[in-house]
Enzyme design. Structure first.
Site, PDB file in Angstrom:
ATOM      1  N   CYS A 245       1.249  -1.180  -0.429  1.00 43.84           N
ATOM      2  CA  CYS A 245      -0.127  -0.152   0.201  1.00 43.84           C
ATOM      3  C   CYS A 245       0.740   1.699   0.328  1.00 43.84           C
ATOM      4  CB  CYS A 245      -0.952  -0.470   1.067  1.00 43.84           C
ATOM      5  SG  CYS A 245      -2.074  -1.242   0.664  1.00 43.84           S
ATOM      6  N   CYS A 327      -2.796 -28.840   3.731  1.00 44.47           N
ATOM      7  CA  CYS A 327      -4.235 -29.735   4.806  1.00 44.47           C
ATOM      8  C   CYS A 327      -4.125 -30.863   4.386  1.00 44.47           C
ATOM      9  CB  CYS A 327      -5.154 -28.956   4.827  1.00 44.47           C
ATOM     10  SG  CYS A 327      -5.844 -28.760   2.690  1.00 44.47           S
ATOM     11  N   CYS A 437      12.857   7.041 -12.201  1.00 43.10           N
ATOM     12  CA  CYS A 437      11.221   6.090 -11.747  1.00 43.10           C
ATOM     13  C   CYS A 437      11.217   6.909 -10.325  1.00 43.10           C
ATOM     14  CB  CYS A 437      11.026   5.077 -12.158  1.00 43.10           C
ATOM     15  SG  CYS A 437      12.259   3.448 -11.682  1.00 43.10           S
TER      16      CYS A 437
HETATM   17 ZN   LIG Z   1      -5.675 -26.726   1.713  1.00 44.17          ZN
END
Ligand SMILES: [Zn+2]
Length: 484
Positions: A245, A327, A437
């Site tokens: 941000c 998981c 830049c």
């Molecule tokens: Zn998972």
């Protein structure tokens, strides 16, 4: 000036004293067993602050006053309030998402609210991080947020963890809670938070916001059944695409909306009792600990786009991913706590943003060199390739704004005349082109493209960039630049 400094010091000192008093209060309350027990079992009605001797209602008197407006809402009710009161909720991140989420959860009467954040409050946070204040700039965010939340609702317990969540401390912190909100802003923390929630069976409300858009998803709910963050995003985004941000910007109400929605999702989970091990206090005062079989609801990801004609959309997600690294996807091997602590490197997994190296040293000039070229009024062009909004805030005198997006969007063979305002034809054929830049990455990409497109006339014209960009210019030439 002396007066201002004096007042600032006074405020800081008072804040520190207040902070100390709050800590003492929290410690004193923690030592008083009836209060902590009262939050966890049925002795609530006997604890002080209730209706005293003979009080016969399951909540304390002041709680009916404070929470009745939400308790009379259909599907919330007394049982919902008891569930909320018995819950311990952890917010990771006390910033743009964490501040509004914490405010609503504290207001709603969540029994214990924990906050994890290792950063201090900065002035640039205040347009969106509504729990902090100008007077508390420099204070740890968790302490500032707790100070605000104490004012909002002093009747619940707060725990401030003034640290970043790491693989080493995650188990110790997260295991103290029933439900987790991911209010952080970087992929490294998102994967860590999701992994620890899977390992410790905690539902996770995850949200993010950037510029004018945001997303929200409820993960690992019910624990062990719903998809985890890795099921949804098995691979992290490329590191160069991750813009914070601080660089890309964020609109306050956008991140506010997402934080408020996180609080709402958390309340829905608590009221319905969608934890695996839910401690329920019934209206008659007895408690039960149940393992309820909960069905996996269809998981949807909410997408918010403030500027779109239809600002809210929901995308249906598939459930668990087969063979998920964390998981296990319902079967197969899954991550272990030991692995998380000892062998997982989240920073490496998400990739490190390596500096761009497209130009050779002789193709780059220093800010001091450019300052001399400009001072001696030598013929040249300075292209500033930051986006228009950045350029408008401040720029090097005489520079021409051609955002990097126009370089990357240009199709091969398209007219070059349109790229540079006024056209390339107006440039003296041997006038050098310098590109600048923010920090010196995009400038290399742009300079390389100009060369690839033949603007250097086979080496006749110098094309290169200003090393270190506007940041180096501010440090070495013009410290008055108000924003980088
Ligand atoms: Zn998972």
């Amino acid at each position: 000036m002396d007066k201002i400094e004096h007042l600032k010091r006074e405020i800081a000192q008072r804040e520190a004293e207040l902070q100390d008093l709050r800590k003492q209060l929290a410690e004193a309350e923690a030592e008083k067993p009836s209060v902590e027990n009262g939050r966890d079992n049925t002795t609530t009605s006997q604890s002080d602050g209730g209706g005293g001797e003979g009080w016969k209602w399951p909540l304390e008197e002041h709680e009916y006053e404070r929470y009745s407006r939400q308790m009379i809402v259909p599907d919330f009710g007394l049982q919902g309030q008891l569930n909320i009161k018995n819950a311990k909720v952890l917010l990771v991140g006390a910033g743009g998402l964490g501040c509004p989420a914490a405010a609503y959860l504290a207001g709603a009467g969540v029994g214990t609210l924990g906050l994890v954040d290792g950063d201090a409050v900065e002035v640039s946070n205040l347009h969106r991080q509504v729990a902090h204040s100008t007077a508390r700039v420099g204070m740890m965010k968790v302490d500032s947020a707790v100070a605000y939340l104490q004012g909002l609702n002093p009747t619940i317990t707060y725990r401030a963890h003034a640290t970043h969540l790491t693989p080493q401390n995650a188990e110790e912190i997260v295991s103290q809670y029933d439900l987790v909100l991911d209010c952080t802003d970087h992929p490294t923390s998102r994967y860590l938070i999701s992994d620890i929630c899977v390992l410790l069976s905690k539902p996770l409300v995850s949200a993010s916001a950037f510029q004018t858009s945001g997303q929200l998803i409820v993960l690992n709910s019910p624990p062990g059944k719903g998809p985890c963050y890795r099921c949804v995003f098995p691979k992290p985004p490329p590191p160069e695409s991750v813009i914070g941000c601080g660089e890309g910007g964020i609109v306050g109400p956008v991140v506010g909306v997402m934080g408020v929605l996180q609080a709402l999702e958390a309340m829905k989970l608590l009221v319905r009792g969608d934890h695996r091990r839910l401690k329920k206090t019934r209206a008659d005062g007895t408690t039960t600990e149940e393992e309820e079989e909960k069905d996996v609801k269809q998981v949807g990801m909410l997408l918010f786009s403030a500027m779109a004609d239809v600002p809210f959309r929901t995308v249906r997600m598939r459930g668990k991913r087969k063979g998920c690294f964390a998981c296990g996807g319902g079967d197969g091997s899954a991550l272990t706590l030991t692995e998380l602590k000892t062998s997982l490197d989240y920073v490496q997994f998400c990739g490190v943003n390596t500096p761009v190296k497209l130009l050779r040293p002789e193709e780059r000039i220093s800010v001091a060199e450019y300052e001399r070229i400009a001072r001696e009024k030598r013929a040249h062009v300075l292209l500033d390739v930051r986006e228009k909004e950045h350029f408008e805030l401040c720029s090097i005198p005489g520079s021409v704004n051609v955002p990097i997006s126009r370089f990357t969007a240009r199709r091969e063979g398209a007219e070059l005349e349109d790229l540079i305002p006024g056209g390339v034809a107006v440039l003296p054929p041997d006038a050098p082109i310098y590109v600048v830049c923010r920090v010196g990455n995009d400038s290399q990409i742009a300079a390389r493209k100009l060369k690839d497109w033949g603007l250097d006339r086979d080496g006749e014209r110098f094309i290169g960039d200003v090393f270190g960009g506007l940041r180096a210019w501010k440090d070495g030439v013009d410290p008055s630049l108000p924003f980088i």
